[in-house]
Design a protein around this motif. Structure first.
Motif, short mmCIF file in Angstrom:
data_model
loop_
_atom_site.label_atom_id
_atom_site.label_comp_id
_atom_site.label_asym_id
_atom_site.label_seq_id
_atom_site.Cartn_x
_atom_site.Cartn_y
_atom_site.Cartn_z
N LEU A 47 17.74 32.02 9.52
CA LEU A 47 16.86 31.77 11.48
C LEU A 47 18.12 30.47 12.03
N ASN A 245 -1.35 36.77 -5.36
CA ASN A 245 0.24 36.65 -5.46
C ASN A 245 -0.16 37.95 -6.90
N MET A 248 2.85 39.98 -6.57
CA MET A 248 3.61 39.96 -6.39
C MET A 248 5.37 40.27 -6.87
N TYR A 256 9.99 38.42 0.64
CA TYR A 256 9.89 37.76 1.00
C TYR A 256 10.64 36.72 1.21
N PHE A 259 12.76 38.06 3.76
CA PHE A 259 12.60 37.71 5.76
C PHE A 259 11.29 36.96 5.85
N GLN A 260 10.87 36.59 5.27
CA GLN A 260 9.79 35.68 5.85
C GLN A 260 10.44 34.48 5.84
N PHE A 261 10.88 34.30 4.70
CA PHE A 261 11.07 32.41 5.16
C PHE A 261 12.59 32.38 5.52
N PHE A 262 13.45 33.73 5.34
CA PHE A 262 14.76 33.42 5.73
C PHE A 262 15.62 32.67 4.82
N THR B 73 8.59 39.13 13.96
CA THR B 73 9.70 37.45 13.51
C THR B 73 10.60 37.90 12.86
N SER B 74 10.86 38.42 11.54
CA SER B 74 11.33 38.64 10.26
C SER B 74 12.81 39.74 11.46
N GLN B 98 8.95 26.48 13.94
CA GLN B 98 10.61 26.59 13.87
C GLN B 98 11.38 27.16 14.26
N PHE B 99 11.66 27.85 15.87
CA PHE B 99 12.34 28.60 15.80
C PHE B 99 12.80 27.16 17.62
N SER B 384 5.83 29.96 7.43
CA SER B 384 5.52 31.11 6.71
C SER B 384 5.62 30.39 5.60
N GLN B 385 5.81 29.75 5.18
CA GLN B 385 6.08 29.05 3.61
C GLN B 385 3.89 28.55 3.51
N LEU B 388 2.32 31.97 3.28
CA LEU B 388 2.32 32.59 1.81
C LEU B 388 1.21 32.15 0.56
N ARG B 391 -2.39 32.69 1.53
CA ARG B 391 -3.45 33.26 2.06
C ARG B 391 -3.59 33.12 0.23
#
Lengths: 295, 421
Positions: A47, A245, A248, A256, A259-262, B73-74, B98-99, B384-385, B388, B391
């Motif tokens: 990002l 998880n 996972m 992850y 592409f989720q945390f970049f 977003t990804s 974040q952005f 995002s962290q 995860l 969740r």
């Protein structure tokens, strides 16, 4: 004018023939692989675009600080250990059944192979519906015989098993066909001789058929193990790594991180670890291959 | 230098300058904005605005590129990292910090302040908070859409229940009243009483359903200072309420089931006015009601999305100009039928109340009220962290006998370092 001998000319032609494949291999496989190795020594954020060389810091974090990584590794191991024996055992069993010369056997061969050509995405989505808690087909069938099935994909203790079984049903057909063709091509003399000598069916299978199948079995094992390390679509669509998880696996964790945390640097370091694991397993099996052929 | 020579020089120079300006003004520019809305009425409306802009600026064309919502977003970040980044796009509220912190989006204030008739002060300052960093504004919330309860009027009638709006008028439309109604419907019809927000509560959308309840009970996720509120007694009671609906009453769609409101299998859902379009051709009657209240008052929550211009865009200036055009008073009014804007003048206008062909002025008034009392969903630079890690923990909530307080305590401990950053 250059004077070439016949064998030199042949060599040049040989290289020319493999050139397209080699160039493609270098551009699409080797270079990205090297890039991954370079990325793995950097802190990279997709990002923000920030890139900082950090040496082996990513690996140190993975092994010393990343609590989730241990679970991920264990999950990957569970998936492989669960999937490979189940898949190959079932494939061997089915191949033995399907090798019988019976009327209409082709129908069964097609039937068992059809999941292989089905789209993995469609397969995973349909199974997600079938494995629903109360209204899922699987539990409704179980209810008919008085068994109350669990919420397969939502319980940590059942989710991985559900994914494994779904994957085995999807992919067992391919291994079955490979083993089937090996079975049908086995020389029949040894088995006939054994029968004449009074060996039981099980003894023939155990002492004659299985050793003759060993090279094929090894090949099937190698591709199944590598395939099990790369499972992504089923995990993404059926459980998204959850619950808690429990599904996972390494590939999904790489996705992850990237592409989720970049965190592409960290994800690359994980990818390097996956590469090493796959390499070690394949080399190990390759070394065993010599023995398989000797036997 | 003679006068004639000087004159010709000036003439020649000004011709060069004029031609240069002329060329740059007519250089074809094509802008690309990423959005998560697919083909349909909302997309037609966006394309209409783009066409109006092209009419005024013939050298500019604008296209809208649809990315799937769940991967938005990804996919956007991947495109931004690539060699052909979009010029602008929508950004969802939970990734706003974040952005804003990443430095990939451009400050909008200079353009918006200077844009003719933009009337910057008409924007509700409260709605801009998420997108500000000091005086700079990095995203313009084009959609500030409150959550509402959409309900099946046939199911309410069949169960012999009082209309939620009638209860709301008397101040009796509480989460407990909703839970009671959901149970009555489940017991007397073959529908589930309640579907969570977009069916996501058991996955990535935990807060879309739980946050409104928690807010009505006086709890929340975390506050601006980074204090975790998940294990507060208020939030725990909110989770308990929803948990009871799922497991004790069997009235909320349970984990792993695919029953939906739009499909006619659930009698109530949390949703925004953009979701109402899914109900075209529904075989049942429906209406909308405000979010229920609780011991701490209103549970009104707003889902926000903003427009931003990316720093890497080769045409950032033109993209900024288009953003200003798209969000000026006239176009905000056009967009308001799907996306309620943060513009006071539009929200108080009759045009807004009558803008949505599927909703009456009375129903649209609920939107206006919801915006006035609503809070945005939780967000964080580490969203995002946090998502995860929590969740995985929240999965432990969705079993018949769950230790809700214990799970929420663990969640707070787990994310404390992420909130502190």
């Amino acid at each position: 004018m250059l004077h070439l001998t016949n064998s030199q000319r042949e060599t040049i032609w040989g290289y020319l023939f493999i050139a397209p494949q080699t160039i493609g291999f270098i551009l699409l496989i080797v270079l990205p692989l090297i890039t991954i190795f370079v990325f793995s020594t950097e802190e990279r954020n997709l990002l923000t675009g920030v890139v900082v060389p950090v040496g082996f810091e990513n690996f140190r974090t993975i092994f010393q600080e990343d609590i989730l990584f241990r679970k991920v590794l264990l999950n990957t191991l569970t998936l492989t250990l669960g999937l490979v024996p189940l898949n190959i055992g079932l494939a061997l069993f089915l191949a033995s059944l399907l090798s019988q010369k019976l009327r209409g056997i082709t129908i069964f061969r097609v039937l068992f192979f059809s999941p292989v050509v089905t789209s993995a995405v469609a397969w995973a989505i349909v199974w997600r519906f079938m494995l629903q808690g109360e209204q899922g087909t699987v539990n409704q069938v179980l209810q008919l015989i008085g068994v109350e099935g669990p919420n397969w994909l939502r319980r940590p203790e059942w989710a991985m098993l559900s994914v494994i079984v779904t994957l085995v049903i999807k992919n067992v057909g391919l291994n079955t066909i490979i083993l089937l063709s090996a079975l049908t091509n086995l020389p029949s003399e040894y088995r006939e001789a054994a029968h004449v000598d009074g060996a039981t069916r099980w003894q023939v299978f155990r002492k004659i058929t299985l050793p003759l199948l060993a090279p094929t079995l090894l090949f099937v094992t190698v591709i199944t193990v590598i395939g099990s390390l790369k499972v992504f679509d089923h995990i993404m669509l059926m459980t998204a790594g959850g619950p808690s998880n429990s599904t996972m696996v390494l590939v999904y964790y790489i996705y992850y991180q990237a592409f989720q945390f970049f965190e592409t640097g960290y994800a690359s370091a994980l990818a390097v670890i996956l590469f090493v694991i796959a390499l070690v397993l394949t080399l190990g099996q390759w070394l065993l291959r010599g023995r398989a052929y000797d036997d | 230098m003679s006068k004639t020579k000087l004159f010709s020089l000036i003439l020649a120079l000004s011709l060069i300058v004029m031609s240069a300006v002329g060329v740059s003004a007519q250089d074809p520019v094509s802008l690309r904005f990423t959005v998560w809305v697919g083909p349909g009425a909302a997309m037609d409306m966006l394309n209409g605005i783009a066409a109006d802009y092209t009419e005024a600026n013939p050298n500019v064309t604008v296209s809208f590129d649809t990315l799937t919502f769940s991967e938005y977003t990804s996919q956007l970040v991947l495109q931004l990292a690539g060699s052909n980044p979009p010029d602008g796009g929508w950004i969802l509220e939970n990734t706003a910090p974040q952005f804003v912190e990443s430095g990939v989006i451009t400050d909008l204030t200079p353009t918006l302040m200077a844009y003719p008739d933009y009337n910057f002060d008409d924007l509700e300052e409260a709605a801009l908070g998420l997108w500000r960093d000091g005086d700079a504004l990095y995203g313009l919330p084009f959609s500030t859409s409150p959550f509402l309860i959409i309900y099946n009027t046939d199911a309410f009638e069949a169960a012999g229940l009082e209309d939620p709006n009638a209860l709301a008028a008397r101040g009796e439309w509480t989460w407990e009243a909703l839970a009671t109604a959901a149970k009555a419907i489940t017991d007397s019809t073959d529908l589930y009483g309640f579907e969570n927000a977009d069916g996501t509560v058991y996955a990535e959308g935990f807060w879309s359903t739980i946050f409104p309840i928690a807010r009505a009970y006086g709890g929340g996720a975390w506050d601006a200072e980074g204090t975790c509120l998940m294990n507060s007694p208020e939030t725990v009671s909110a989770v308990q309420l929803y948990h009871d609906m799922v497991f004790a009453d069997g009235s909320a769609v349970p984990p792993g089931e695919a029953a939906t409101f739009a499909g006619g299998q659930a009698a109530m859902r949390i949703g925004q006015i953009s979701r109402v379009a899914q109900l075209d051709g529904a075989t049942f009657g429906w209406d909308i009601a405000p979010m229920p209240s609780g011991p701490a008052g209103s549970g009104s929550v707003i889902g926000q999305a903003a427009l931003a211009v990316f720093r890497n865009s080769p045409n950032a200036d033109v993209a900024l100009d288009f953003l200003a055009f798209m969000t000026n008073a006239t176009n905000s009014e056009t967009m308001s039928q799907f996306f309620p804007p943060a513009r006071a003048s539009v929200l108080s206008s009759d045009t807004f109340l009558n803008s949505n062909t599927r909703l009456s002025a009375e129903q649209m008034q609920l939107v206006v009220d919801g915006i006035a009392s609503g809070t945005v969903l939780p967000s964080s630079p580490n969203y995002s962290q946090i998502n995860l890690q929590t969740r995985a923990l929240f999965d432990e909530l969705w079993i018949p006998v769950a230790d809700i307080q214990g799970v929420m305590n663990t969640a707070c401990e787990t994310i404390a370092p992420l909130l502190a950053n």
